[in-house]
Design a protein around this motif. Structure first.
Motif, PDB file in Angstrom:
ATOM      1  N   ALA A   1      27.399-109.549  -1.348  1.00 35.26           N
ATOM      2  CA  ALA A   1      27.272-110.817  -0.622  1.00 35.26           C
ATOM      3  C   ALA A   1      26.228-110.707   0.476  1.00 35.26           C
ATOM      4  CB  ALA A   1      28.614-111.230  -0.023  1.00 35.26           C
ATOM      5  N   VAL A   2      25.631-111.850   0.788  1.00 31.54           N
ATOM      6  CA  VAL A   2      24.724-111.983   1.933  1.00 31.54           C
ATOM      7  C   VAL A   2      25.313-113.080   2.823  1.00 31.54           C
ATOM      8  CG1 VAL A   2      22.405-112.547   2.720  1.00 31.54           C
ATOM      9  CG2 VAL A   2      22.728-111.316   0.555  1.00 31.54           C
ATOM     10  N   ILE A   3      25.685-112.708   4.026  1.00 31.67           N
ATOM     11  CA  ILE A   3      26.310-113.649   4.949  1.00 31.67           C
ATOM     12  C   ILE A   3      25.326-113.947   6.078  1.00 31.67           C
ATOM     13  CG2 ILE A   3      28.263-114.078   6.480  1.00 31.67           C
ATOM     14  CD1 ILE A   3      29.865-112.123   4.787  1.00 31.67           C
ATOM     15  N   PRO A   4      24.918-115.191   6.211  1.00 30.74           N
ATOM     16  CA  PRO A   4      23.910-115.525   7.222  1.00 30.74           C
ATOM     17  C   PRO A   4      24.459-115.443   8.643  1.00 30.74           C
ATOM     18  CG  PRO A   4      24.690-117.505   6.132  1.00 30.74           C
ATOM     19  CD  PRO A   4      25.300-116.355   5.400  1.00 30.74           C
ATOM     20  N   GLU A   5      23.566-115.226   9.578  1.00 33.15           N
ATOM     21  CA  GLU A   5      23.920-115.270  10.993  1.00 33.15           C
ATOM     22  C   GLU A   5      24.524-116.634  11.304  1.00 33.15           C
ATOM     23  OE1 GLU A   5      24.666-113.837  14.280  1.00 33.15           O
ATOM     24  OE2 GLU A   5      22.785-112.782  13.894  1.00 33.15           O
ATOM     25  N   SER A   6      25.639-116.643  12.021  1.00 35.91           N
ATOM     26  CA  SER A   6      26.304-117.907  12.317  1.00 35.91           C
ATOM     27  C   SER A   6      26.915-117.872  13.702  1.00 35.91           C
ATOM     28  CB  SER A   6      27.394-118.208  11.278  1.00 35.91           C
ATOM     29  OG  SER A   6      28.154-119.330  11.668  1.00 35.91           O
ATOM     30  N   ARG A   7      26.325-118.610  14.613  1.00 35.03           N
ATOM     31  CA  ARG A   7      26.896-118.753  15.946  1.00 35.03           C
ATOM     32  C   ARG A   7      28.240-119.476  15.881  1.00 35.03           C
ATOM     33  NH1 ARG A   7      27.545-116.459  20.681  1.00 35.03           N
ATOM     34  NH2 ARG A   7      27.587-117.909  22.453  1.00 35.03           N
ATOM     35  N   VAL A   8      28.364-120.393  14.937  1.00 32.95           N
ATOM     36  CA  VAL A   8      29.607-121.139  14.756  1.00 32.95           C
ATOM     37  C   VAL A   8      30.750-120.192  14.396  1.00 32.95           C
ATOM     38  CG1 VAL A   8      30.772-122.843  13.298  1.00 32.95           C
ATOM     39  CG2 VAL A   8      28.457-123.280  14.117  1.00 32.95           C
ATOM     40  N   LEU A   9      30.495-119.267  13.458  1.00 36.36           N
ATOM     41  CA  LEU A   9      31.511-118.303  13.043  1.00 36.36           C
ATOM     42  C   LEU A   9      31.881-117.369  14.190  1.00 36.36           C
ATOM     43  CD1 LEU A   9      33.206-117.233  10.651  1.00 36.36           C
ATOM     44  CD2 LEU A   9      31.308-115.675  10.147  1.00 36.36           C
ATOM     45  N   GLN A  10      30.887-116.928  14.951  1.00 38.66           N
ATOM     46  CA  GLN A  10      31.151-116.041  16.084  1.00 38.66           C
ATOM     47  C   GLN A  10      32.017-116.724  17.140  1.00 38.66           C
ATOM     48  OE1 GLN A  10      27.395-114.612  17.553  1.00 38.66           O
ATOM     49  NE2 GLN A  10      26.811-113.705  15.598  1.00 38.66           N
ATOM     50  N   LEU A  11      31.706-117.978  17.455  1.00 36.46           N
ATOM     51  CA  LEU A  11      32.480-118.713  18.458  1.00 36.46           C
ATOM     52  C   LEU A  11      33.901-118.979  17.971  1.00 36.46           C
ATOM     53  CD1 LEU A  11      29.852-121.294  19.793  1.00 36.46           C
ATOM     54  CD2 LEU A  11      30.833-119.336  21.024  1.00 36.46           C
ATOM     55  N   ALA A  12      34.047-119.291  16.697  1.00 32.98           N
ATOM     56  CA  ALA A  12      35.380-119.521  16.152  1.00 32.98           C
ATOM     57  C   ALA A  12      36.226-118.255  16.255  1.00 32.98           C
ATOM     58  CB  ALA A  12      35.288-119.979  14.699  1.00 32.98           C
ATOM     59  N   GLY A  13      35.615-117.102  15.943  1.00 34.50           N
ATOM     60  CA  GLY A  13      36.340-115.844  16.045  1.00 34.50           C
ATOM     61  C   GLY A  13      36.736-115.521  17.467  1.00 34.50           C
ATOM     62  N   ALA A  14      35.828-115.761  18.411  1.00 38.98           N
ATOM     63  CA  ALA A  14      36.103-115.472  19.816  1.00 38.98           C
ATOM     64  C   ALA A  14      37.187-116.377  20.381  1.00 38.98           C
ATOM     65  CB  ALA A  14      34.821-115.621  20.637  1.00 38.98           C
ATOM     66  N   ASN A  15      37.259-117.596  19.867  1.00 40.41           N
ATOM     67  CA  ASN A  15      38.217-118.575  20.380  1.00 40.41           C
ATOM     68  C   ASN A  15      39.498-118.653  19.558  1.00 40.41           C
ATOM     69  OD1 ASN A  15      36.440-119.384  22.440  1.00 40.41           O
ATOM     70  ND2 ASN A  15      35.387-120.809  21.066  1.00 40.41           N
ATOM     71  N   GLY A  16      39.547-117.914  18.461  1.00 38.22           N
ATOM     72  CA  GLY A  16      40.725-117.966  17.614  1.00 38.22           C
ATOM     73  C   GLY A  16      40.920-119.312  16.949  1.00 38.22           C
ATOM     74  N   THR A  17      39.824-119.899  16.465  1.00 43.17           N
ATOM     75  CA  THR A  17      39.876-121.192  15.792  1.00 43.17           C
ATOM     76  C   THR A  17      39.288-121.066  14.388  1.00 43.17           C
ATOM     77  OG1 THR A  17      37.734-121.829  16.733  1.00 43.17           O
ATOM     78  CG2 THR A  17      39.711-122.460  17.960  1.00 43.17           C
ATOM     79  N   VAL A  18      39.461-122.107  13.596  1.00 44.21           N
ATOM     80  CA  VAL A  18      38.974-122.096  12.211  1.00 44.21           C
ATOM     81  C   VAL A  18      37.556-122.644  12.162  1.00 44.21           C
ATOM     82  CG1 VAL A  18      39.366-122.951   9.872  1.00 44.21           C
ATOM     83  CG2 VAL A  18      41.317-122.438  11.353  1.00 44.21           C
ATOM     84  N   PRO A  19      36.602-121.894  11.629  1.00 43.79           N
ATOM     85  CA  PRO A  19      35.238-122.421  11.497  1.00 43.79           C
ATOM     86  C   PRO A  19      35.186-123.486  10.413  1.00 43.79           C
ATOM     87  CG  PRO A  19      35.398-120.305  10.403  1.00 43.79           C
ATOM     88  CD  PRO A  19      36.713-120.518  11.105  1.00 43.79           C
ATOM     89  N   PRO A  20      34.256-124.425  10.505  1.00 40.58           N
ATOM     90  CA  PRO A  20      34.160-125.476   9.483  1.00 40.58           C
ATOM     91  C   PRO A  20      33.804-124.899   8.120  1.00 40.58           C
ATOM     92  CG  PRO A  20      32.288-125.564  10.988  1.00 40.58           C
ATOM     93  CD  PRO A  20      33.264-124.602  11.580  1.00 40.58           C
ATOM     94  N   ALA A  21      34.411-125.463   7.081  1.00 39.85           N
ATOM     95  CA  ALA A  21      34.213-124.956   5.721  1.00 39.85           C
ATOM     96  C   ALA A  21      32.770-125.066   5.263  1.00 39.85           C
ATOM     97  CB  ALA A  21      35.128-125.696   4.749  1.00 39.85           C
ATOM     98  N   ALA A  22      32.011-125.999   5.858  1.00 41.27           N
ATOM     99  CA  ALA A  22      30.624-126.204   5.442  1.00 41.27           C
ATOM    100  C   ALA A  22      29.651-125.252   6.114  1.00 41.27           C
ATOM    101  CB  ALA A  22      30.205-127.647   5.731  1.00 41.27           C
ATOM    102  N   ASP A  23      30.121-124.459   7.081  1.00 41.94           N
ATOM    103  CA  ASP A  23      29.215-123.508   7.727  1.00 41.94           C
ATOM    104  C   ASP A  23      28.679-122.528   6.687  1.00 41.94           C
ATOM    105  OD1 ASP A  23      28.219-122.231  10.350  1.00 41.94           O
ATOM    106  OD2 ASP A  23      29.166-120.555   9.307  1.00 41.94           O
ATOM    107  N   PRO A  24      27.370-122.243   6.693  1.00 44.15           N
ATOM    108  CA  PRO A  24      26.796-121.378   5.655  1.00 44.15           C
ATOM    109  C   PRO A  24      27.464-120.007   5.545  1.00 44.15           C
ATOM    110  CG  PRO A  24      25.055-122.522   6.834  1.00 44.15           C
ATOM    111  CD  PRO A  24      26.325-122.836   7.557  1.00 44.15           C
ATOM    112  N   ALA A  25      27.908-119.446   6.664  1.00 45.65           N
ATOM    113  CA  ALA A  25      28.576-118.147   6.602  1.00 45.65           C
ATOM    114  C   ALA A  25      29.920-118.244   5.898  1.00 45.65           C
ATOM    115  CB  ALA A  25      28.764-117.582   8.009  1.00 45.65           C
ATOM    116  N   VAL A  26      30.634-119.343   6.119  1.00 43.74           N
ATOM    117  CA  VAL A  26      31.919-119.551   5.453  1.00 43.74           C
ATOM    118  C   VAL A  26      31.698-119.791   3.961  1.00 43.74           C
ATOM    119  CG1 VAL A  26      33.987-120.986   5.351  1.00 43.74           C
ATOM    120  CG2 VAL A  26      32.956-120.446   7.568  1.00 43.74           C
TER     121      VAL A  26
END
Length: 246
Positions: free
Chosen positions: A202-227
């Motif tokens: 797999a190739v997982i793109p850099e995602s600020r959205v995914l990083q923030l979701a992890g730091a905040n304990g929330t679910v990242p949006p399903a459409a985020d490229p990393a997801v």
């Protein structure tokens, strides 16, 4: 059920291994696979926050491995990702050895489809224990020469014990278009694969959205490229043919 056990490892720290572990576990659960994520990185615990189980943990992996409680008592369902459960690492201390870890897996395999072992960076005791009991290994690296060099060392160690080449797969994480090219330290994905010497999963793109979701304990949006990339990775592990795009 008889869970497939997959260790998630890296050479150097900072490759996003724990984030990838939770992402993969969440995506497998979304596909209907009951998944247990066991965090082995004692003293640098983060999976509990990323998976949303922070404050819900009574027992951790050290309690299980040293016999203070049964494995089932340490399993905490993620409130963020239905179908994903977590056994957290302790905040400090705790030795991880292959024999008690193997006994835990034997007890847990009938109840899950996948068991993910989030190891510590490098090749210390958690890595050694996990490599002894895991069916497969995912090597999570970033596209830089140091990570790739260290990843090659880890891959060689994993394959040295007779594990088949197909049981070790490469996950390139935090990848950007700028990661490759004549002005970058790494030419392309082919250089990553050739350097490490294992097949790309797999190739997982850099995602600020995914990083923030992890730091905040929330679910990242399903459409985020990393997801989306994580979902494709999970499907490949389940035997589906999904084109690898970047």
């Amino acid at each position: 059920m008889n869970a497939q056990c997959i260790m998630v490892c890296s050479g150097k720290g900072g490759t996003g291994k724990s984030t990838v572990s939770v992402l993969l576990g969440a995506c497998l659960a979304r596909l209907g696979r009951k998944t247990l994520l066991v965090e082995l990185d004692s003293g640098l615990r983060s999976v509990d926050i990323i998976a949303g189980v922070y404050g819900r943990t009574v027992y951790d992996i050290e309690d299980v491995l040293c016999g203070r409680c049964e494995g089932a008592k340490a399993v905490v369902p993620s409130p963020l990702y239905p179908g994903l459960s977590v056994i957290s690492a302790p905040y400090e201390g705790g030795a991880v050895e292959a024999a008690p870890l193997g006994r835990l897996l034997t007890a847990m395999r009938p109840y899950f489809d996948f068991i993910l072992l989030d190891t510590a960076a490098g090749m210390g005791a958690p890595f050694t224990a996990a490599s002894t009991v895991a069916d497969k290994a995912l090597l999570v690296l970033t596209p830089d020469p140091v990570a790739l060099r260290d990843g090659k060392i880890v891959a060689d160690r994993l394959l040295a014990g007779g594990r088949p080449q197909s049981a070790v797969r490469l996950v390139m994480n935090r990848v950007r278009r700028e990661s490759f090219g004549k002005n970058a330290a790494v030419a392309d994905l082919d250089e990553c694969i050739d350097t490490v010497g294992v097949q790309l999963l797999a190739v997982i793109p850099e995602s600020r959205v995914l990083q923030l979701a992890g730091a905040n304990g929330t679910v990242p949006p399903a459409a985020d490229p990393a997801v989306v990339a994580g979902q494709a990775m999970a499907k490949r592990l389940c035997g589906q043919r999904v084109p690898l795009t970047f």
